[in-house]
Design a protein around this motif. Structure first.
Motif, PDB file in Angstrom:
ATOM      1  N   GLN A  86       1.230  -0.972  -0.410  1.00  0.00           N
ATOM      2  CA  GLN A  86       0.025  -0.118   0.170  1.00  0.00           C
ATOM      3  C   GLN A  86       0.848   1.229  -0.132  1.00  0.00           C
ATOM      4  OE1 GLN A  86      -2.659  -0.749   3.168  1.00  0.00           O
ATOM      5  NE2 GLN A  86      -3.539  -2.250   2.408  1.00  0.00           N
ATOM      6  N   SER A  87       1.552   0.933   0.596  1.00  0.00           N
ATOM      7  CA  SER A  87       3.024   2.346   0.772  1.00  0.00           C
ATOM      8  C   SER A  87       3.205   2.263   0.049  1.00  0.00           C
ATOM      9  CB  SER A  87       3.342   2.682   2.151  1.00  0.00           C
ATOM     10  OG  SER A  87       4.286   1.370   2.333  1.00  0.00           O
ATOM     11  N   GLN A  88       3.902   1.419  -1.443  1.00  0.00           N
ATOM     12  CA  GLN A  88       4.631   1.361  -2.980  1.00  0.00           C
ATOM     13  C   GLN A  88       6.651   1.584  -1.739  1.00  0.00           C
ATOM     14  OE1 GLN A  88       4.013   4.373  -5.110  1.00  0.00           O
ATOM     15  NE2 GLN A  88       2.708   2.911  -5.579  1.00  0.00           N
ATOM     16  N   LYS A  89       6.250   0.077  -0.650  1.00  0.00           N
ATOM     17  CA  LYS A  89       8.137   0.687   0.056  1.00  0.00           C
ATOM     18  C   LYS A  89       8.343  -1.131   0.121  1.00  0.00           C
ATOM     19  CE  LYS A  89       7.505   4.670   3.752  1.00  0.00           C
ATOM     20  NZ  LYS A  89       7.368   5.268   4.471  1.00  0.00           N
ATOM     21  N   THR A  90       9.813  -1.164   0.696  1.00  0.00           N
ATOM     22  CA  THR A  90      10.494  -2.367   0.090  1.00  0.00           C
ATOM     23  C   THR A  90      10.444  -3.287   1.375  1.00  0.00           C
ATOM     24  OG1 THR A  90      11.814  -1.287  -1.519  1.00  0.00           O
ATOM     25  CG2 THR A  90      12.393  -3.309  -0.787  1.00  0.00           C
ATOM     26  N   LEU A  91      10.119  -3.867   1.323  1.00  0.00           N
ATOM     27  CA  LEU A  91      10.030  -5.450   2.488  1.00  0.00           C
ATOM     28  C   LEU A  91      10.905  -6.456   1.991  1.00  0.00           C
ATOM     29  CD1 LEU A  91       8.845  -6.563   5.375  1.00  0.00           C
ATOM     30  CD2 LEU A  91       7.398  -7.268   3.866  1.00  0.00           C
ATOM     31  N   ALA A  92      11.473  -7.009   3.294  1.00  0.00           N
ATOM     32  CA  ALA A  92      13.169  -7.810   3.586  1.00  0.00           C
ATOM     33  C   ALA A  92      12.366  -8.755   3.912  1.00  0.00           C
ATOM     34  CB  ALA A  92      14.537  -7.022   3.151  1.00  0.00           C
ATOM     35  N   LEU A  93      12.970 -10.218   3.252  1.00  0.00           N
ATOM     36  CA  LEU A  93      12.547 -11.030   4.762  1.00  0.00           C
ATOM     37  C   LEU A  93      13.960 -11.667   4.646  1.00  0.00           C
ATOM     38  CD1 LEU A  93      10.713 -13.191   6.621  1.00  0.00           C
ATOM     39  CD2 LEU A  93       9.803 -14.259   4.475  1.00  0.00           C
ATOM     40  N   MET A  94      14.091 -11.784   5.974  1.00  0.00           N
ATOM     41  CA  MET A  94      15.452 -12.402   5.912  1.00  0.00           C
ATOM     42  C   MET A  94      15.576 -13.920   6.970  1.00  0.00           C
ATOM     43  SD  MET A  94      17.900  -9.213   7.675  1.00  0.00           S
ATOM     44  CE  MET A  94      17.735  -7.545   6.705  1.00  0.00           C
ATOM     45  N   PHE A  95      16.379 -15.068   6.361  1.00  0.00           N
ATOM     46  CA  PHE A  95      15.701 -16.556   7.112  1.00  0.00           C
ATOM     47  C   PHE A  95      17.566 -17.101   7.734  1.00  0.00           C
ATOM     48  CE2 PHE A  95      11.832 -18.958   5.254  1.00  0.00           C
ATOM     49  CZ  PHE A  95      11.654 -17.307   6.652  1.00  0.00           C
ATOM     50  N   LEU A  96      17.531 -16.605   8.751  1.00  0.00           N
ATOM     51  CA  LEU A  96      19.125 -17.222   9.472  1.00  0.00           C
ATOM     52  C   LEU A  96      19.118 -18.190  10.145  1.00  0.00           C
ATOM     53  CD1 LEU A  96      18.434 -13.947  10.538  1.00  0.00           C
ATOM     54  CD2 LEU A  96      20.794 -14.530  11.256  1.00  0.00           C
ATOM     55  N   ASN A  97      19.770 -18.984   9.573  1.00  0.00           N
ATOM     56  CA  ASN A  97      20.409 -20.970  10.710  1.00  0.00           C
ATOM     57  C   ASN A  97      21.475 -20.676  10.827  1.00  0.00           C
ATOM     58  OD1 ASN A  97      20.819 -24.441   9.654  1.00  0.00           O
ATOM     59  ND2 ASN A  97      18.828 -23.649  10.170  1.00  0.00           N
ATOM     60  N   LEU A  98      21.989 -21.165  12.037  1.00  0.00           N
ATOM     61  CA  LEU A  98      22.908 -21.317  12.773  1.00  0.00           C
ATOM     62  C   LEU A  98      23.580 -23.041  12.440  1.00  0.00           C
ATOM     63  CD1 LEU A  98      22.166 -21.548  16.745  1.00  0.00           C
ATOM     64  CD2 LEU A  98      23.250 -19.461  14.837  1.00  0.00           C
ATOM     65  N   ASP A  99      25.281 -22.309  12.061  1.00  0.00           N
ATOM     66  CA  ASP A  99      26.012 -22.823  11.476  1.00  0.00           C
ATOM     67  C   ASP A  99      26.344 -23.679  12.120  1.00  0.00           C
ATOM     68  OD1 ASP A  99      26.266 -22.026   8.409  1.00  0.00           O
ATOM     69  OD2 ASP A  99      27.333 -20.238   9.563  1.00  0.00           O
ATOM     70  N   GLY A 100      26.469 -25.219  12.149  1.00  0.00           N
ATOM     71  CA  GLY A 100      26.943 -26.438  12.886  1.00  0.00           C
ATOM     72  C   GLY A 100      26.262 -26.276  14.059  1.00  0.00           C
ATOM     73  N   PHE A 101      24.775 -26.364  14.285  1.00  0.00           N
ATOM     74  CA  PHE A 101      24.240 -26.266  15.987  1.00  0.00           C
ATOM     75  C   PHE A 101      24.188 -27.371  15.779  1.00  0.00           C
ATOM     76  CE2 PHE A 101      19.819 -26.638  18.255  1.00  0.00           C
ATOM     77  CZ  PHE A 101      20.368 -26.173  19.170  1.00  0.00           C
ATOM     78  N   ALA A 102      23.705 -28.416  14.623  1.00  0.00           N
ATOM     79  CA  ALA A 102      23.329 -29.927  15.126  1.00  0.00           C
ATOM     80  C   ALA A 102      24.742 -30.879  15.999  1.00  0.00           C
ATOM     81  CB  ALA A 102      23.334 -31.250  13.773  1.00  0.00           C
ATOM     82  N   ASN A 103      25.715 -30.596  15.152  1.00  0.00           N
ATOM     83  CA  ASN A 103      27.273 -31.233  16.414  1.00  0.00           C
ATOM     84  C   ASN A 103      27.199 -30.424  17.751  1.00  0.00           C
ATOM     85  OD1 ASN A 103      27.438 -31.805  14.022  1.00  0.00           O
ATOM     86  ND2 ASN A 103      28.559 -30.105  12.811  1.00  0.00           N
ATOM     87  N   ILE A 104      26.912 -28.865  17.793  1.00  0.00           N
ATOM     88  CA  ILE A 104      27.055 -28.512  19.026  1.00  0.00           C
ATOM     89  C   ILE A 104      25.784 -29.216  20.556  1.00  0.00           C
ATOM     90  CG2 ILE A 104      26.570 -26.070  20.379  1.00  0.00           C
ATOM     91  CD1 ILE A 104      27.615 -24.402  17.908  1.00  0.00           C
ATOM     92  N   ASN A 105      25.212 -29.664  19.612  1.00  0.00           N
ATOM     93  CA  ASN A 105      23.518 -29.511  21.021  1.00  0.00           C
ATOM     94  C   ASN A 105      24.054 -31.776  20.266  1.00  0.00           C
ATOM     95  OD1 ASN A 105      21.664 -29.150  21.679  1.00  0.00           O
ATOM     96  ND2 ASN A 105      20.205 -30.293  20.213  1.00  0.00           N
ATOM     97  N   ALA A 106      24.690 -32.225  19.635  1.00  0.00           N
ATOM     98  CA  ALA A 106      25.178 -33.461  20.086  1.00  0.00           C
ATOM     99  C   ALA A 106      26.721 -33.600  21.144  1.00  0.00           C
ATOM    100  CB  ALA A 106      25.804 -34.263  18.459  1.00  0.00           C
ATOM    101  N   SER A 107      27.265 -32.669  20.671  1.00  0.00           N
ATOM    102  CA  SER A 107      28.542 -32.770  21.818  1.00  0.00           C
ATOM    103  C   SER A 107      28.310 -32.343  22.944  1.00  0.00           C
ATOM    104  CB  SER A 107      29.743 -32.323  20.988  1.00  0.00           C
ATOM    105  OG  SER A 107      29.030 -30.725  20.617  1.00  0.00           O
ATOM    106  N   LEU A 108      27.551 -31.244  23.390  1.00  0.00           N
ATOM    107  CA  LEU A 108      27.612 -30.821  24.740  1.00  0.00           C
ATOM    108  C   LEU A 108      25.828 -30.937  25.175  1.00  0.00           C
ATOM    109  CD1 LEU A 108      28.711 -27.155  24.311  1.00  0.00           C
ATOM    110  CD2 LEU A 108      29.268 -28.978  25.418  1.00  0.00           C
ATOM    111  N   GLY A 109      24.147 -31.625  24.368  1.00  0.00           N
ATOM    112  CA  GLY A 109      23.884 -31.986  25.050  1.00  0.00           C
ATOM    113  C   GLY A 109      22.637 -30.912  24.891  1.00  0.00           C
TER     114      GLY A 109
END
Length: 570
Positions: free
Chosen positions: A168-191
């Motif tokens: 409606q306002s003719q402005k620009t909207l951005a959508l950002m998706f973030l994903n942690l790198d190597g989180f599965a390994n951290i979860n597996a090693s530290l609990g």
């Protein structure tokens, strides 16, 4: 005694209610109470009255009249009693309706809370309980219990709203998706417990990195989303995305475990390619997958053109980390000419980056990267020491005394120990304080005027020259300007470019020069490119001139040759 045992010890008090509850007529609780009230008060009274009438020796006609009057009085009294009971029992009815309304329609009636008897307390406690229950339900429904961030459901609702507003306002909207790198390994090693702690810390860092109008959500596992409305340009969005990634890259501590984490990011921008929020989500997800394939700590746009800009920016930032150590940075100097004598009396130090693959990288491209990444602080300190050293070298070679101007960035100006850093640079090089000029932009000073005044006064007490750069392009108030301990006003090149033919530029430059003179400040005009501009600025009383008409910014050795020619002319 526990609440449960108290409830079990009082079932006999519900026997009368249980009996009446099984009666088919009347159906309502209010009707049952009214029936009991009527039967309990009026039937004994009427029985007594009939007995008293029948026991007297009055005539039948008189007995009938008395009986009729008594019946009317009884009916009127009954109606008044029942009406009063109905009103007295209305708080219970209202509580019941409020509970039913909330359970069926999720609406909360505002019950009165000012009464202090049993019925008033019941209404107040009911309203409080429903309100707290509603808050808990909304929290569980819309927010992630681990991080307290909005969940996927609330994210989709907010995105729908933001998408429509952007259209409606003719402005620009951005959508950002973030994903942690190597989180599965951290979860597996530290609990999983340490993994949850990591997610909470990540959520806190993201919260402190985004703007107030942005919405950050945890949409699953180790995946987060940021709705970023009203972006000004892709360049600004690129800087902003890098700032978010940088906020996650510093060290984290998980119960004694020091970790360095990173994240990958995918960005989609509303355009003709996405006509609804669902398509925008799909594009951001595709961009995130591409970023994950590319490696750790990287970002991808859905658009190929934007990806190229982002790829170059990330590459330059990585290269900029080593540029200082690899001696790829150098200072060029542009002379400042005294209007009266025509001699070189100063120079502005300008940063240049000679990239081994790309050649000279534009300052307009790499300085914002240095600002966003925090590299501007070590680079700025290097500029300060290098400029002071070079000025002292020229002096030792027999050239006339010069004042070298160094531009301060926003992050440098905000340093609490700025005065100490400048003092150290002067002490280490042996340069006199009046031979160093610090240039500060107008917009930088207006961010926090009182703090800016204090910082400027501290610097001025060291004997430095202070210049207000790009004057006229910001929105500074004249009431503040007179409080700034400034030695020079620099007229921005955008106003010099049009003189003497452009009436507006002529009026602005004349006003700035007059203003500076009235405040006992000197004026430097930058961007001077022809003799007509020189003549006009000279006639108006400008003190110093700087621009391509005299020289482009040149390396220190070439500048020394320029100084030598200047001596020969003298």
């Amino acid at each position: 005694m526990s609440r449960t045992s108290q409830a079990k010890s009082q079932p006999h008090k519900l026997r009368v209610y249980s009996f009446l509850a099984y009666c088919k007529r009347p159906k309502s609780y209010l009707g049952k109470i009214m029936l009991v009230a009527f039967l309990g008060t009026h039937i004994p009274l009427l029985a007594l009255f009939f007995y008293a009438i029948s026991a007297t020796d009055l005539s039948n006609d008189l007995k009938i009249r008395i009986l009729i009057v008594a019946l009317i009085a009884t009916l009127v009294g009954t109606a008044i009693t029942l009406l009063a009971l109905q009103r007295l029992l209305f708080p219970i009815t209202l509580v019941a309706k409020t509970l039913r309304q909330y359970l069926e329609k999720n609406q909360i009636f505002q019950l009165p809370t000012k009464f202090t008897d049993e019925a008033g307390i019941l209404m107040a406690d009911t309203l409080y309980t429903i309100t707290k229950l509603d808050e808990l339900i909304r929290q569980l429904k819309n927010y992630d219990p681990l991080t307290s961030l909005p969940n996927r459901m609330l994210f989709q609702t907010r995105l729908q709203k933001a998408f429509l507003e952007a259209q409606q306002s003719q402005k620009t909207l951005a959508l950002m998706f973030l994903n942690l790198d190597g989180f599965a390994n951290i979860n597996a090693s530290l609990g999983s417990e340490q993994g949850d702690s990591l997610l909470r810390q990540v959520a806190q860092r993201l919260n402190s990195s985004v703007r107030e109008i942005d919405l950050i959500s945890r949409i699953g596992g180790d995946e987060f989303a940021v709705i970023h409305p009203q972006i000004e340009s892709i360049e600004d969005l690129t800087v902003y995305a890098q700032q978010i990634l940088n906020s996650l890259s510093s060290q984290l501590n998980l119960n004694g475990h020091n970790l360095y984490i990173s994240a990958s990011m995918g960005i989609a921008v509303n355009s003709e390619e996405n006509s609804n929020p669902k398509e925008l989500i799909t594009q951001a997800d595709v961009a995130l997958r591409l970023a994950k394939q590319q490696g750790r700590n990287t970002c991808r746009f859905y658009s190929a053109q934007m990806n190229e800009k982002m790829r170059r920016r990330f590459q330059l930032e990585r290269d900029l980390h080593s540029a200082l150590e690899d001696n790829e940075l150098e200072l060029f100097y542009q002379p400042q000419i005294d209007v009266l004598s025509g001699k070189i009396i100063g120079a502005e130090a300008l940063l240049r980056w000679r990239h081994p693959q790309h050649g000279f990288v534009s300052p307009g491209e790499f300085i914002p990267i240095a600002e966003a990444s925090g590299l501007i602080l070590p680079i700025g300190d290097w500029i300060l020491h290098t400029a002071c050293t070079q000025n002292q070298t020229w002096r030792s070679q027999g050239y006339p005394e010069l004042c070298v101007a160094v531009n301060l960035s926003a992050k440098q100006f905000q340093q609490r120990n700025l005065s100490d850093l400048v003092t150290n640079a002067l002490s280490a090089t042996g340069l006199q304080s009046h031979q160093l000029e610090l240039e500060i932009t107008e917009s930088l000073l207006m961010e926090d005027v009182q703090k800016a005044i204090a910082t400027l006064e501290n610097l001025h007490e060291l004997g430095l020259m202070l210049a207000l750069d790009d004057f006229g392009t910001g929105y500074s108030s004249l009431s503040y300007l007179k409080r700034f301990p400034i030695d020079f006003l620099k007229i921005d090149r955008s106003f010099v470019r049009g003189i003497p033919s452009d009436r507006n530029d002529v009026a602005i430059t004349r006003s700035v020069i007059a203003l500076a003179q009235s405040l006992q400040m000197h004026v430097i005009a930058e961007g001077v490119e022809n003799q007509a501009q020189v003549d006009y600025l000279t006639n108006q009383g400008c003190d110093r001139l700087q621009g391509y008409y005299f020289s482009r910014p040149i390396p220190a050795n070439d500048f020394a040759q320029l100084l030598a020619k200047n001596l020969d002319r003298a």
